[in-house]
Design a protein around this motif. Sequence first.
Motif, PDB file in Angstrom:
ATOM      1  N   VAL A 127       2.535 -12.683  20.461  1.00 56.25           N
ATOM      2  CA  VAL A 127       1.999 -11.003  20.376  1.00 56.25           C
ATOM      3  C   VAL A 127       2.950  -9.931  19.634  1.00 56.25           C
ATOM      4  N   ILE A 128       4.350  -9.812  19.883  1.00 53.98           N
ATOM      5  CA  ILE A 128       4.987  -8.948  18.894  1.00 53.98           C
ATOM      6  C   ILE A 128       5.038  -9.279  17.270  1.00 53.98           C
ATOM      7  N   ALA A 129       4.884 -10.872  17.613  1.00 50.99           N
ATOM      8  CA  ALA A 129       5.115 -10.697  15.996  1.00 50.99           C
ATOM      9  C   ALA A 129       3.644 -10.483  15.525  1.00 50.99           C
ATOM     10  N   THR A 130       2.811 -10.609  15.537  1.00 48.29           N
ATOM     11  CA  THR A 130       1.578 -10.680  15.472  1.00 48.29           C
ATOM     12  C   THR A 130       1.389  -9.396  15.023  1.00 48.29           C
ATOM     13  N   THR A 131       2.194  -8.143  15.988  1.00 49.17           N
ATOM     14  CA  THR A 131       2.463  -6.520  15.563  1.00 49.17           C
ATOM     15  C   THR A 131       3.103  -6.426  14.941  1.00 49.17           C
ATOM     16  N   LEU A 132       4.395  -6.973  14.533  1.00 43.73           N
ATOM     17  CA  LEU A 132       5.309  -6.776  13.519  1.00 43.73           C
ATOM     18  C   LEU A 132       4.525  -6.994  11.887  1.00 43.73           C
ATOM     19  N   LEU A 133       3.713  -8.153  12.014  1.00 44.61           N
ATOM     20  CA  LEU A 133       3.333  -8.604  10.780  1.00 44.61           C
ATOM     21  C   LEU A 133       1.988  -7.402  10.209  1.00 44.61           C
ATOM     22  N   ALA A 134       1.504  -7.237  10.905  1.00 42.98           N
ATOM     23  CA  ALA A 134       0.358  -6.327  10.472  1.00 42.98           C
ATOM     24  C   ALA A 134       0.425  -5.488  10.464  1.00 42.98           C
ATOM     25  N   ALA A 135       1.375  -4.003  10.975  1.00 40.29           N
ATOM     26  CA  ALA A 135       1.800  -2.989  10.552  1.00 40.29           C
ATOM     27  C   ALA A 135       2.885  -2.782   9.180  1.00 40.29           C
ATOM     28  N   SER A 136       3.611  -3.646   9.259  1.00 38.03           N
ATOM     29  CA  SER A 136       4.154  -4.087   7.745  1.00 38.03           C
ATOM     30  C   SER A 136       3.543  -4.291   6.515  1.00 38.03           C
ATOM     31  N   SER A 137       2.113  -5.396   7.055  1.00 35.31           N
ATOM     32  CA  SER A 137       1.701  -5.720   6.121  1.00 35.31           C
ATOM     33  C   SER A 137       0.468  -4.398   5.759  1.00 35.31           C
ATOM     34  N   SER A 138       0.369  -3.597   6.714  1.00 36.98           N
ATOM     35  CA  SER A 138      -0.603  -1.981   6.211  1.00 36.98           C
ATOM     36  C   SER A 138       0.911  -1.271   5.618  1.00 36.98           C
ATOM     37  N   ILE A 139       1.535  -0.655   5.421  1.00 31.71           N
ATOM     38  CA  ILE A 139       2.559  -0.153   4.960  1.00 31.71           C
ATOM     39  C   ILE A 139       2.420  -1.205   4.016  1.00 31.71           C
ATOM     40  N   VAL A 140       2.807  -1.934   3.841  1.00 32.80           N
ATOM     41  CA  VAL A 140       2.924  -2.609   2.066  1.00 32.80           C
ATOM     42  C   VAL A 140       1.408  -2.074   0.807  1.00 32.80           C
ATOM     43  N   ILE A 141       0.825  -2.876   2.019  1.00 34.74           N
ATOM     44  CA  ILE A 141      -0.607  -2.565   0.727  1.00 34.74           C
ATOM     45  C   ILE A 141      -1.553  -0.825   0.672  1.00 34.74           C
ATOM     46  N   THR A 142      -0.887  -0.237   1.794  1.00 29.10           N
ATOM     47  CA  THR A 142      -1.032   1.163   1.707  1.00 29.10           C
ATOM     48  C   THR A 142      -0.553   1.760   0.816  1.00 29.10           C
ATOM     49  N   ALA A 143       0.453   1.236   0.210  1.00 24.38           N
ATOM     50  CA  ALA A 143       1.473   2.143  -0.072  1.00 24.38           C
ATOM     51  C   ALA A 143       1.381   1.633  -1.815  1.00 24.38           C
ATOM     52  N   LEU A 144       0.969   0.158  -2.426  1.00 20.70           N
ATOM     53  CA  LEU A 144       0.740   0.070  -2.840  1.00 20.70           C
ATOM     54  C   LEU A 144      -0.766   0.792  -3.307  1.00 20.70           C
ATOM     55  N   TYR A 145      -1.659   0.648  -3.046  1.00 19.43           N
ATOM     56  CA  TYR A 145      -3.298   1.273  -2.552  1.00 19.43           C
ATOM     57  C   TYR A 145      -2.800   2.680  -3.327  1.00 19.43           C
ATOM     58  N   THR A 146      -2.180   3.164  -2.789  1.00 17.32           N
ATOM     59  CA  THR A 146      -2.210   4.728  -3.000  1.00 17.32           C
ATOM     60  C   THR A 146      -2.149   4.649  -4.364  1.00 17.32           C
ATOM     61  N   HIS A 147      -0.821   4.203  -4.835  1.00 10.20           N
ATOM     62  CA  HIS A 147      -0.298   4.656  -5.942  1.00 10.20           C
ATOM     63  C   HIS A 147      -0.547   3.540  -6.843  1.00 10.20           C
ATOM     64  N   LEU A 148      -1.728   2.694  -6.742  1.00 12.83           N
ATOM     65  CA  LEU A 148      -2.833   2.369  -7.835  1.00 12.83           C
ATOM     66  C   LEU A 148      -4.070   3.679  -8.075  1.00 12.83           C
ATOM     67  N   ARG A 149      -4.744   4.386  -6.711  1.00 12.95           N
ATOM     68  CA  ARG A 149      -4.915   5.018  -6.530  1.00 12.95           C
ATOM     69  C   ARG A 149      -4.776   6.580  -7.088  1.00 12.95           C
ATOM     70  N   TYR A 150      -3.735   7.001  -7.205  1.00 13.96           N
ATOM     71  CA  TYR A 150      -3.547   8.561  -6.998  1.00 13.96           C
ATOM     72  C   TYR A 150      -2.558   8.061  -8.702  1.00 13.96           C
ATOM     73  N   LYS A 151      -1.416   7.059  -8.079  1.00  9.44           N
ATOM     74  CA  LYS A 151      -0.305   7.143  -9.612  1.00  9.44           C
ATOM     75  C   LYS A 151       1.020   7.213  -9.031  1.00  9.44           C
ATOM     76  N   GLN A 152       0.783   7.040  -7.583  1.00  7.54           N
ATOM     77  CA  GLN A 152       2.095   7.957  -6.862  1.00  7.54           C
ATOM     78  C   GLN A 152       2.272   7.040  -5.125  1.00  7.54           C
ATOM     79  N   ILE A 153       2.667   6.389  -4.980  1.00  7.25           N
ATOM     80  CA  ILE A 153       2.664   6.261  -3.518  1.00  7.25           C
ATOM     81  C   ILE A 153       2.972   7.218  -2.807  1.00  7.25           C
ATOM     82  N   ASP A 154       1.771   7.875  -1.600  1.00  3.96           N
ATOM     83  CA  ASP A 154       1.871   8.806  -1.072  1.00  3.96           C
ATOM     84  C   ASP A 154       2.388   8.639   0.373  1.00  3.96           C
TER      85      ASP A 154
END
Length: 460
Positions: free
Chosen positions: A250-277
Motif C-alpha cells: 500500500v505504501i509503495a503504490t501510494t509513493l509511486l502514484a504521487a511521484s508519477s502524478s508530479i512528473v506528468i503534471t510538470a511535463l504537461y504544464t510545460h507542454l501547455r504553458y511553455k513553463q512548469i507551473d
Amino acid sequence: MKKKVFSLTAASFLVATSVFAEEPVESIRSSLDMTWIMIAAILVFFMHAGFSMVESGFTRAKNALNILMKNFLTISIGSILYFLVGYALMFGESQYGLLGTKGFALMGQGDQVGFFVFQAVFAATCATIISGAVAERMKLSSYMLLTVVMTGFIYPIVGHWIWGGGWLSELGFIDFAGSTVVHLTGALGALVAVLFLGARIGKYTNGKVNVIPGHNIPLGALGVFILWFGWFGFNGGSSLAADPELVPHVIATTLLAASSSIVITALYTHLRYKQIDASLTLNGALAGLVSITAGCANVSFIGSIVIGAVAGVILVESVQFIDRVAKLDDPVGAISVHGICGIWGTIAIGFFDVSNGLFYGGGASLLGIQSLGVLAVIAWTIVTSFIFLFLLTRFSSIRVDEEVEIQGLDFAEHGSSAYELRESYLSQNTEQSNNTFGAGLIERLNNLHASAKSNKYTVH
C-alpha cells in the motif's frame, strides 16, 4: 505403568505449553496491529497541519489566520461530533444497509476505541477539504455549521454505505482508504458551498478571469510535503493491521502514484504553458495521492504509476475547466484535486484491480459497481448539502460583507492578523522620527503578491 504415566504427563505438559504459547503470540499480534493503527491515526491527524499550510500559503496573507482557525476548529468539532453521533451512524448496526443505529457516544463500544480514533481523524479530513475551497469569503460561523452537518451526518452515511456494511459494500464496491468516502464527499460539499457563495471580489470581471496569487508558495509546498508524509498513514493504516505484506504494498503504490502524478503534471504544464507551473505541480502530488487512495491495495505497482500519471493530466484540465468555463472560484483547487481525481481513482479500480479489473480479464462488472457507487455518493452529498445551505441562507448570509472581504477576514473575524510587518515597523519608529523612511518599501512588499500580474494561467 510408570512409563505410561510419564508419557501422559509429558504429553499434557506439551499441550498446555502449546496452548499458553498461542495466547502470548496472539496478544503480541493484536498489540502490534493496534500500535500501527494508532501511529497511522497520528499521521492522519498531522495531515491537518499540511492542509493548514497549503490553504494559507495558496491564499492571501490577510486571510491566513482565519484559515488556521478553521482548521483547528474543524479537527476539534469534527472529533466531538463524530464521537457523539458520526461513529454510530457509520459503523453501528445496519438498518437496511442505509445507516447505523447503535453506538452513539461509543456506548457499548468500549473495545472499539482505537478504531474510533482512526476513523475520527478521517472524518475531520473530509470536512477540512471544504475549508480551502470557500477560503477568503465564507463566514466562520457558517463554515462551522457546515462542518457539523458534514461530520455528524453526511459523511457517516456515505461511510456506512461503503465501509460500515451498507448496500454498496454488499454489492462489492471497493474504496480501500477513501477516494470516494473521504475525498469525493468533501469535494462535493465544497462544490455546493462555492455555488452558494459565488466568486471572490475581483476574480471574474467583464468576462475576464483574474489571477489572485497566493501569498506564500513555499509554505504551501511545505504543506504538500506534510500531506504526502501523512498519506502513508492514511492509506497504510487502512489495512487495520500490521500486515507485513499488505502495508508495504500500500505504501509503495501510494509513493509511486504521487511521484508519477508530479512528473506528468510538470511535463504537461510545460507542454501547455511553455513553463512548469509550480502551484499546479504541487497540486499534482495531491491529485496522485487522492487517485490511488481507493485502489492502493488492489492495483499493481505499474497500475499505480499509470493511475497517478492520468491524474496529473486530469488535474490540469479540470482546474482550467472549473476556473475558466464553469467559473467556480476555488482558491486551492480542492474540487479538482479531491473531487475529480477522487472519481478517477475510484473508477480506475474497475480497470486496474488485479483480481477483477477489466484490464485483467475481470469484465466490466466491477467497473459498473464502482460507477454506481460514485453516482450514489454524488447524489446524496449534493442534495443534502444543498438542502442544508439553502435553509441556512434563508436565515442569514453565509458570506462576509464586502468591506470585510476587502479588508481580510483575519481582523474582522479574529481581531488580529497573521503578519504585522508594516504595522510593527512603523510603530517601532514613530517615536524616534516622524520620517516614514522605509514605509513605502514595506508597503510594496506587503502588496507584492496582490499586485502581481501574469499572462499565463496559474491556479492557487
